[in-house]
Design an enzyme around this catalytic site. Structure first.
Site, PDB file in Angstrom:
ATOM      1  N   GLY A  41       0.752  -1.248   0.000  1.00 46.34           N
ATOM      2  CA  GLY A  41       0.000   0.000   0.000  1.00 46.34           C
ATOM      3  C   GLY A  41       0.781   1.296   0.000  1.00 46.34           C
ATOM      4  O   GLY A  41       0.171   2.362  -0.041  1.00 46.34           O
ATOM      5  N   GLY A  42       2.113   1.266   0.043  1.00 46.12           N
ATOM      6  CA  GLY A  42       2.869   2.507   0.087  1.00 46.12           C
ATOM      7  C   GLY A  42       2.675   3.362  -1.154  1.00 46.12           C
ATOM      8  O   GLY A  42       2.397   4.566  -1.068  1.00 46.12           O
ATOM      9  N   LYS A  43       2.800   2.752  -2.339  1.00 47.25           N
ATOM     10  CA  LYS A  43       2.624   3.501  -3.584  1.00 47.25           C
ATOM     11  C   LYS A  43       1.155   3.893  -3.764  1.00 47.25           C
ATOM     12  O   LYS A  43       0.846   4.953  -4.319  1.00 47.25           O
ATOM     13  CB  LYS A  43       3.127   2.682  -4.767  1.00 47.25           C
ATOM     14  CG  LYS A  43       4.640   2.450  -4.757  1.00 47.25           C
ATOM     15  CD  LYS A  43       5.084   1.661  -5.963  1.00 47.25           C
ATOM     16  CE  LYS A  43       6.591   1.418  -5.935  1.00 47.25           C
ATOM     17  NZ  LYS A  43       6.995   0.520  -4.831  1.00 47.25           N
ATOM     18  N   ASP A  68      -4.857  -6.652  -6.111  1.00 49.83           N
ATOM     19  CA  ASP A  68      -3.777  -7.557  -5.746  1.00 49.83           C
ATOM     20  C   ASP A  68      -4.350  -8.972  -5.747  1.00 49.83           C
ATOM     21  O   ASP A  68      -5.462  -9.192  -5.236  1.00 49.83           O
ATOM     22  CB  ASP A  68      -3.200  -7.223  -4.362  1.00 49.83           C
ATOM     23  CG  ASP A  68      -1.820  -7.831  -4.174  1.00 49.83           C
ATOM     24  OD1 ASP A  68      -0.826  -7.109  -4.351  1.00 49.83           O
ATOM     25  OD2 ASP A  68      -1.741  -9.046  -3.876  1.00 49.83           O
ATOM     26  N   ARG A  81      -3.262 -10.048   1.306  1.00 55.56           N
ATOM     27  CA  ARG A  81      -2.564  -8.776   1.095  1.00 55.56           C
ATOM     28  C   ARG A  81      -3.567  -7.648   0.803  1.00 55.56           C
ATOM     29  O   ARG A  81      -3.361  -6.502   1.216  1.00 55.56           O
ATOM     30  CB  ARG A  81      -1.572  -8.914  -0.061  1.00 55.56           C
ATOM     31  CG  ARG A  81      -0.322  -9.696   0.316  1.00 55.56           C
ATOM     32  CD  ARG A  81       0.498 -10.082  -0.907  1.00 55.56           C
ATOM     33  NE  ARG A  81       0.919  -8.936  -1.685  1.00 55.56           N
ATOM     34  CZ  ARG A  81       2.034  -8.227  -1.451  1.00 55.56           C
ATOM     35  NH1 ARG A  81       2.823  -8.571  -0.437  1.00 55.56           N
ATOM     36  NH2 ARG A  81       2.372  -7.218  -2.223  1.00 55.56           N
ATOM     37  N   GLY A 127      -3.976 -10.593 -11.718  1.00 53.68           N
ATOM     38  CA  GLY A 127      -3.564  -9.426 -12.490  1.00 53.68           C
ATOM     39  C   GLY A 127      -3.262  -9.720 -13.945  1.00 53.68           C
ATOM     40  O   GLY A 127      -3.470  -8.872 -14.820  1.00 53.68           O
ATOM     41  N   CYS A 129      11.755  -3.905  -6.848  1.00 51.66           N
ATOM     42  CA  CYS A 129      12.770  -3.556  -5.836  1.00 51.66           C
ATOM     43  C   CYS A 129      13.911  -4.569  -5.917  1.00 51.66           C
ATOM     44  O   CYS A 129      14.378  -5.098  -4.912  1.00 51.66           O
ATOM     45  CB  CYS A 129      12.172  -3.475  -4.437  1.00 51.66           C
ATOM     46  SG  CYS A 129      11.135  -4.863  -3.954  1.00 51.66           S
TER      47      CYS A 129
END
Length: 350
Positions: free
Chosen positions: A151-153, A170, A175, A204, A276
């Protein structure tokens, strides 16, 4: 992928940084009581790296907002601007993230709720905001975050206050549940109604079966080897021998997700791919393969955007890799221990 071979003489420095304490940023929650909070962070020595970058560039308060913060103007829909040497790139608006200066390893305190119960900031790797900034969301855009948890972005996208509709997906139900809890802690109920924010748990890779050629902006922050966490955590480590086949299948999964993101974008829209990981196989190679398949199998032309102006803008805060074929990569560095974060912006032509 052998990172020593890939990174050469840079690998010892990157490896030491990965093994050292990670640096964080505080993403300011624009929906909370923020003014006193930001003043307190400044008193502690932290700075908003976004505003500081523009200040360093020499942009003044008289520069038009359409140029500074990606609010449209004459800039084409899939263009970050910054083509002229004296102008910064256009970025998503209203994102504020405080970091301590290079070499300062001060830790942020845990965020506290304001009088309405909303938390004042979200701690994250500040480099992970670069894909959101480069996505250049404009007022009224419809946006898809295809792999949204944890959830950061997603929070950063909501801070822009520019999304007319934000679809969050997601494939993991657990999650997605965590994502809902994060939003409840930061976003007022009236700003996460179903017509504004939609949360789903679909596969997705098959998103086009639900909505194709729909979104102005698509973020595809794919599952990857999460190199820093994998190096520091033994439990469920993707580099374990028992997960070898899963790790080897990652580039295929990532390519399929990126293709789904491309198909979800409307013609003229933009897609941001991010990981990442340091791995070329998960970064440039995935982008190259997806662009090739989009053209050859789907008849979709995709243009890879040059993000060098954005790397120059934030070069004082982050350590960017040199000479990438496509996209940008933030390398961990002891004086600025963010990342690794790879991101590449694609523009759907037709």
């Amino acid at each position: 992928m052998n990172y020593g071979v890939q990174l050469g003489e840079r690998w010892p420095s990157v490896r030491v940084s990965l093994l050292s304490e990670q640096k964080y940023g505080a993403l300011i929650n624009n929906f909370s009581a923020q003014q006193e909070l930001m003043a307190d962070l400044e008193r502690q020595g932290a700075q908003d790296f976004v505003q500081e970058a523009f200040r360093t560039w020499g942009v003044t308060k008289d520069t038009p907002q359409s140029i500074l913060l990606g609010t449209g103007g004459a800039v084409s829909d899939c263009d970050t601007g910054g083509d002229e040497a004296d102008m910064p790139p256009s970025i998503s608006p209203n994102v504020k993230c405080f970091v301590f200066p290079k070499g300062d390893i001060t830790r942020f305190h845990s965020a506290r709720p304001d009088s309405t119960g909303l938390l004042g900031y979200y701690l994250l790797d500040a480099a992970s905001l670069l894909p959101v900034l480069a996505l250049d969301v404009h007022d009224g855009h419809t946006v898809l975050d295809l792999c949204a948890a944890p959830g950061g972005k997603t929070l950063a996208l909501l801070q822009t206050q520019a999304c007319r509709h934000l679809a969050l997906n997601d494939s993991s139900v657990s999650r997605t549940a965590r994502l809902r809890r994060v939003l409840q802690s930061y976003i007022p109920r009236e700003h996460r109604s179903e017509d504004q924010v939609r949360i789903t748990s679909f596969e997705g890779r098959t998103w086009v079966e639900l909505e194709g050629e729909t979104f102005d902006r698509v973020l595809v922050d794919v599952p990857c080897t999460t190199d820093r966490h994998a190096l520091m955590e033994e439990e469920n480590n993707i580099f374990k021998r028992s997960r070898t086949k899963e790790r080897q299948r990652l580039p295929l999964l990532q390519t399929q997700l990126l293709l789904a993101g491309i198909r979800a974008a409307r013609p003229g829209g933009a897609v941001m791919y991010s990981t990442c990981s340091l791995s070329q196989l998960q970064n440039e190679c995935v982008v190259e393969r997806a662009v090739q398949l989009a053209q050859e199998e789907l008849g979709i032309s995709v243009h890879v955007q040059d993000l060098a102006p954005l790397a120059r803008l934030f070069g004082d805060c982050f350590h960017f890799a040199k000479d990438l074929r496509l996209g940008e990569l933030v390398l961990p560095h002891l004086t600025a221990n963010f990342g690794p974060i790879y991101f590449c912006k694609l523009c759907r032509v037709n």
